[in-house]
Design a protein around this motif. Sequence first.
Motif, PDB file in Angstrom:
ATOM      1  N   LYS A   1       7.851 -50.098 -18.506  1.00 20.60           N
ATOM      2  CA  LYS A   1       7.979 -49.643 -17.120  1.00 20.60           C
ATOM      3  C   LYS A   1       7.955 -50.866 -16.226  1.00 20.60           C
ATOM      4  CE  LYS A   1       5.918 -46.470 -13.733  1.00 20.60           C
ATOM      5  NZ  LYS A   1       6.328 -47.188 -12.561  1.00 20.60           N
ATOM      6  N   ILE A   2       8.958 -50.954 -15.352  1.00 20.79           N
ATOM      7  CA  ILE A   2       8.991 -51.995 -14.324  1.00 20.79           C
ATOM      8  C   ILE A   2       8.610 -51.304 -13.023  1.00 20.79           C
ATOM      9  CG2 ILE A   2      10.406 -53.610 -13.023  1.00 20.79           C
ATOM     10  CD1 ILE A   2      12.233 -53.809 -15.516  1.00 20.79           C
ATOM     11  N   GLY A   3       7.529 -51.747 -12.428  1.00 18.55           N
ATOM     12  CA  GLY A   3       7.079 -51.129 -11.191  1.00 18.55           C
ATOM     13  C   GLY A   3       6.407 -52.137 -10.284  1.00 18.55           C
ATOM     14  N   TYR A   4       5.909 -51.650  -9.169  1.00 17.28           N
ATOM     15  CA  TYR A   4       5.158 -52.515  -8.262  1.00 17.28           C
ATOM     16  C   TYR A   4       4.056 -51.701  -7.602  1.00 17.28           C
ATOM     17  CZ  TYR A   4       6.680 -50.753  -3.708  1.00 17.28           C
ATOM     18  OH  TYR A   4       6.865 -49.980  -2.596  1.00 17.28           O
ATOM     19  N   THR A   5       3.070 -52.419  -7.126  1.00 17.95           N
ATOM     20  CA  THR A   5       1.996 -51.786  -6.364  1.00 17.95           C
ATOM     21  C   THR A   5       1.492 -52.765  -5.318  1.00 17.95           C
ATOM     22  OG1 THR A   5      -0.126 -50.633  -6.485  1.00 17.95           O
ATOM     23  CG2 THR A   5       0.176 -52.472  -8.018  1.00 17.95           C
ATOM     24  N   ASN A   6       1.046 -52.216  -4.208  1.00 19.54           N
ATOM     25  CA  ASN A   6       0.411 -53.032  -3.167  1.00 19.54           C
ATOM     26  C   ASN A   6      -1.109 -52.927  -3.265  1.00 19.54           C
ATOM     27  OD1 ASN A   6       2.829 -53.977  -1.978  1.00 19.54           O
ATOM     28  ND2 ASN A   6       3.099 -51.993  -1.011  1.00 19.54           N
ATOM     29  N   ARG A   7      -1.575 -52.151  -4.250  1.00 25.84           N
ATOM     30  CA  ARG A   7      -3.009 -52.021  -4.511  1.00 25.84           C
ATOM     31  C   ARG A   7      -3.383 -52.965  -5.650  1.00 25.84           C
ATOM     32  NH1 ARG A   7      -3.660 -46.338  -6.336  1.00 25.84           N
ATOM     33  NH2 ARG A   7      -1.521 -46.562  -6.999  1.00 25.84           N
TER      34      ARG A   7
ATOM     35  N   PHE B   1      -3.724 -54.035  -9.271  1.00 25.44           N
ATOM     36  CA  PHE B   1      -2.934 -53.614 -10.428  1.00 25.44           C
ATOM     37  C   PHE B   1      -3.755 -52.761 -11.394  1.00 25.44           C
ATOM     38  CE2 PHE B   1      -1.809 -54.445 -14.879  1.00 25.44           C
ATOM     39  CZ  PHE B   1      -0.629 -53.719 -14.919  1.00 25.44           C
ATOM     40  N   GLU B   2      -5.027 -53.116 -11.577  1.00 24.60           N
ATOM     41  CA  GLU B   2      -5.867 -52.366 -12.512  1.00 24.60           C
ATOM     42  C   GLU B   2      -5.970 -50.898 -12.111  1.00 24.60           C
ATOM     43  OE1 GLU B   2      -6.680 -55.311 -11.127  1.00 24.60           O
ATOM     44  OE2 GLU B   2      -6.428 -56.559 -12.912  1.00 24.60           O
ATOM     45  N   GLN B   3      -6.028 -50.634 -10.796  1.00 24.54           N
ATOM     46  CA  GLN B   3      -6.061 -49.249 -10.317  1.00 24.54           C
ATOM     47  C   GLN B   3      -4.771 -48.522 -10.706  1.00 24.54           C
ATOM     48  OE1 GLN B   3      -6.620 -50.002  -6.102  1.00 24.54           O
ATOM     49  NE2 GLN B   3      -8.631 -49.019  -6.181  1.00 24.54           N
ATOM     50  N   ARG B   4      -3.653 -49.201 -10.519  1.00 24.73           N
ATOM     51  CA  ARG B   4      -2.356 -48.590 -10.838  1.00 24.73           C
ATOM     52  C   ARG B   4      -2.233 -48.328 -12.336  1.00 24.73           C
ATOM     53  NH1 ARG B   4       1.189 -44.977 -10.152  1.00 24.73           N
ATOM     54  NH2 ARG B   4       3.348 -45.586 -10.444  1.00 24.73           N
TER      55      ARG B   4
ATOM     56  N   ALA C   1      -0.475 -53.864 -20.287  1.00 30.75           N
ATOM     57  CA  ALA C   1       0.178 -54.770 -19.341  1.00 30.75           C
ATOM     58  C   ALA C   1       0.813 -55.913 -20.123  1.00 30.75           C
ATOM     59  CB  ALA C   1      -0.832 -55.304 -18.338  1.00 30.75           C
ATOM     60  N   THR C   2       2.112 -56.078 -19.956  1.00 32.05           N
ATOM     61  CA  THR C   2       2.838 -57.157 -20.620  1.00 32.05           C
ATOM     62  C   THR C   2       2.928 -58.366 -19.701  1.00 32.05           C
ATOM     63  OG1 THR C   2       4.131 -55.557 -21.867  1.00 32.05           O
ATOM     64  CG2 THR C   2       5.034 -57.773 -21.716  1.00 32.05           C
TER      65      THR C   2
END
Length: 136
Positions: free
Chosen positions: A19-25, A27-30, A45-46
């Motif tokens: 999965k390629i994604g992004y977060t503004n929070r 990363f561990e939460q996501r 997590a790669t």
Amino acid sequence: MTKKGTVYLINAKGTNRYKIGYTNRHFEQRLTELSGGQSPFPLIATKTIIVEDAHTIELGLHHKFASQRMHGEWFEFNSRQLKEVCKTMDQATLPLPKGLPFLLMIAGLITLLCPLFLKQCQQPQFKTTPSIHRPK
């Protein structure tokens, strides 16, 4: 307005799916959120990168690797393709000369949005149907 965030590449353990994604929070939460019911596989997590415009970088990665897309933000990569994804993510973290980031961002957006715009601008194709003759 750009937001600093994390672009991530996560693997469904035991598969070639990523999965390629992004977060503004954080990363561990996501990752915890995704692991808690959105995947039947343990998620690992790669690679993660912290960048100024995480959403644009994510969209660029989705566009570049569209031929490997399996579903939504999930892609299937062999080992060579995976190295290319990681290299592309590393390149996204390199500093750019002053003044150039804005121009590159505009060029990137044009590259991403142009195919969508052109598709909308195509003339609709109408099939001709035989005329109906009504008796007078």
